[in-house]
Scaffold this motif. Structure first.
Motif, PDB file in Angstrom:
ATOM      1  N   ASP A 208      -1.906   9.430   2.147  1.00 17.80           N
ATOM      2  CA  ASP A 208      -3.181   9.351   2.937  1.00 17.80           C
ATOM      3  C   ASP A 208      -3.188   9.692   4.122  1.00 17.80           C
ATOM      4  OD1 ASP A 208      -4.290   8.475   0.661  1.00 17.80           O
ATOM      5  OD2 ASP A 208      -4.351   6.476   0.825  1.00 17.80           O
TER       6      ASP A 208
ATOM      7  N   LEU B 129      -8.168  11.240   1.547  1.00 14.38           N
ATOM      8  CA  LEU B 129      -7.718  10.646   0.284  1.00 14.38           C
ATOM      9  C   LEU B 129      -7.081  11.622  -0.578  1.00 14.38           C
ATOM     10  CD1 LEU B 129     -10.139   7.810  -0.029  1.00 14.38           C
ATOM     11  CD2 LEU B 129      -7.889   7.437   0.772  1.00 14.38           C
TER      12      LEU B 129
ATOM     13  N   THR C 128      -7.650  11.837  -5.127  1.00  9.47           N
ATOM     14  CA  THR C 128      -8.472  10.747  -5.267  1.00  9.47           C
ATOM     15  C   THR C 128     -10.038  11.113  -5.897  1.00  9.47           C
ATOM     16  OG1 THR C 128      -7.510   9.723  -3.488  1.00  9.47           O
ATOM     17  CG2 THR C 128      -9.539   8.616  -4.293  1.00  9.47           C
TER      18      THR C 128
ATOM     19  N   ALA D 139     -12.359   6.577  -4.527  1.00 13.73           N
ATOM     20  CA  ALA D 139     -12.685   6.637  -3.020  1.00 13.73           C
ATOM     21  C   ALA D 139     -13.501   5.219  -2.598  1.00 13.73           C
ATOM     22  CB  ALA D 139     -13.058   7.774  -2.680  1.00 13.73           C
TER      23      ALA D 139
ATOM     24  N   VAL E 232     -18.283   7.559   1.731  1.00 17.79           N
ATOM     25  CA  VAL E 232     -17.102   8.334   0.786  1.00 17.79           C
ATOM     26  C   VAL E 232     -17.732   9.348   0.339  1.00 17.79           C
ATOM     27  CG1 VAL E 232     -15.935   6.109   0.403  1.00 17.79           C
ATOM     28  CG2 VAL E 232     -17.506   7.042  -1.295  1.00 17.79           C
TER      29      VAL E 232
ATOM     30  N   THR F 130     -16.582  13.165  -2.080  1.00 17.62           N
ATOM     31  CA  THR F 130     -15.238  13.963  -2.699  1.00 17.62           C
ATOM     32  C   THR F 130     -15.404  15.496  -1.945  1.00 17.62           C
ATOM     33  OG1 THR F 130     -16.540  14.379  -4.510  1.00 17.62           O
ATOM     34  CG2 THR F 130     -15.014  12.787  -4.657  1.00 17.62           C
TER      35      THR F 130
END
Length: 383
Positions: A295, A309, A312, A317, A348, A350
């Motif tokens: 990380d 991350l 993930t 997350a 969070v 992605t």
């Protein structure tokens, strides 16, 4: 000019080169005094140069004294070089083992001169012994072969240097040594030895010097990219590492978590900036401890932190951020003395196809809102 003088002068070129390398290592140590292995390497160069000069110039006089003194200097040089290379990687043999190795070599050289005189035995003890020491060092440093290019170069030069002692000795001296000093000086073994030391010795010294310079540059880069208050990456360092990851792995599965300490300004205003700095430092430590080795953790500025991350998904997350949010809320910050509770809000998201660091950050930051009530984690779908 007298042929003997010319020959002696040419033979002194190799120890002269090694002496220059020794001075260079000392100068490098003055620049970065915490790297004590540089002094070991400087000592190795100087000791080997002195050993060669002792043998070439016949100092001290007398075959026995010269063989023992020059042999001790050569052996000390090899031990210092091996120890210096190992210490750089934190795998040094230690002074006790080093002294035991030196004593073993000297005793064997003395035995095969004063008790069972055999020049060929001394030749093999020194050459095979030095090669074995270098191969042992290479064996302890196999991880370098998978490291940065400068470490790979150091490993392979060290391995090659160690290996070359065996075929060179066998092919040039065989099993019968020259009968006297003059014949020895004119032998193929001695000429090949001088050539190999000039080429491989200088190559090894250059590789070690390059590795030392690389270490210094890495330290400067770390200092440039490190946030001294929290012990994690600053904004520049964080962004560079995330950008490098995106360049290497593209839109592979990854997530970003942003953390913002709630009402941090009031902590500074009511309790002072020293207390605020203590809170930031503790949050940085908690983020470091909760993160995996792969990380990327950074402080983007003020009270805002970020964790990138790799590998993930969104749920993972979210769970990570929630664990951290709860840990911060429940943590007893010693610097606050129980004066108040610290909470933090998280957001969070992605990584999506075509994302850059800027677009990923903007999207996650847009979902992170400071809350007047209890802290929370803002989550958004990947699509």
């Amino acid at each position: 000019m007298n042929g003997v003088i010319v020959k002696t002068t040419l033979q002194l070129i190799t120890p002269g080169i090694l002496f220059v390398f020794g001075v260079t290592f000392v100068c490098a140590w003055f620049v970065e005094k915490k790297r004590n292995y540089l002094l070991l390497l400087a000592g190795a160069c100087v000791l080997f140069a002195l050993g060669a000069m002792s043998q070439i110039l016949g100092l001290p006089p007398g075959a026995g004294a010269n063989a023992i003194v020059s042999g001790a200097l050569y052996t000390s040089a090899v031990i210092a070089a091996v120890e210096g290379i190992l210490v750089r990687s934190g795998k040094g043999l230690g002074p006790v083992i080093d002294m035991a190795i030196l004593a073993g070599f000297v005793l064997l050289l003395a035995y095969f001169f004063y008790i069972d005189r055999s020049l060929i035995a001394r030749v093999y003890i020194q050459n095979f012994g030095y090669g074995l020491l270098m191969l042992i060092a290479a064996g302890r440093l196999t991880a370098l072969a998978r490291g940065p290019y400068v470490d790979r170069a150091l490993f392979w030069v060290l391995l090659l240097f160690g290996l070359h002692f065996f075929p060179r000795t066998l092919l040039t001296v065989g099993f019968s040594a020259p009968i006297d000093k003059t014949a020895f000086g004119n032998s193929t073994f001695w000429q090949a030895l001088q050539l190999s030391l000039a080429v491989l010795g200088a190559g090894l010294a250059l590789a070690i010097l390059a590795a030392a310079v690389s270490d210094m540059i890495d330290d400067l880069r770390r200092e440039r990219d490190l946030d001294l208050l929290t012990g994690i990456l600053n904004r520049r360092g964080f962004q560079e590492r995330v950008a490098a990851h995106l360049h290497k792995h593209g839109s592979s599965r990854a997530a970003l978590a942003l953390c913002d300490i709630d009402h941090f300004k009031s902590i500074n205003d009511t309790l002072g900036h020293d207390v605020g700095d203590g809170v930031l430092g503790e949050v940085g430590r908690m983020l470091r401890s909760a993160s995996r080795k792969r990380d990327i953790v950074g402080r983007l500025g003020g009270e805002e932190f970020a964790v990138f991350l790799p590998d993930t998904n969104e749920q993972e997350a979210f769970d990570y951020a929630e664990r951290l949010r709860g840990a911060i809320e429940q943590n007893s910050f010693a610097v606050l003395g129980g004066a108040r509770q610290v909470t933090a809000s998280f957001g969070v998201g992605t990584l999506q196809p075509g994302d850059s660091w800027a677009s990923l950050y903007k999207r996650v930051d847009g979902r992170l809102t400071k809350r007047s009530g209890p802290a929370a984690t803002a989550q958004f779908p990947a699509r």
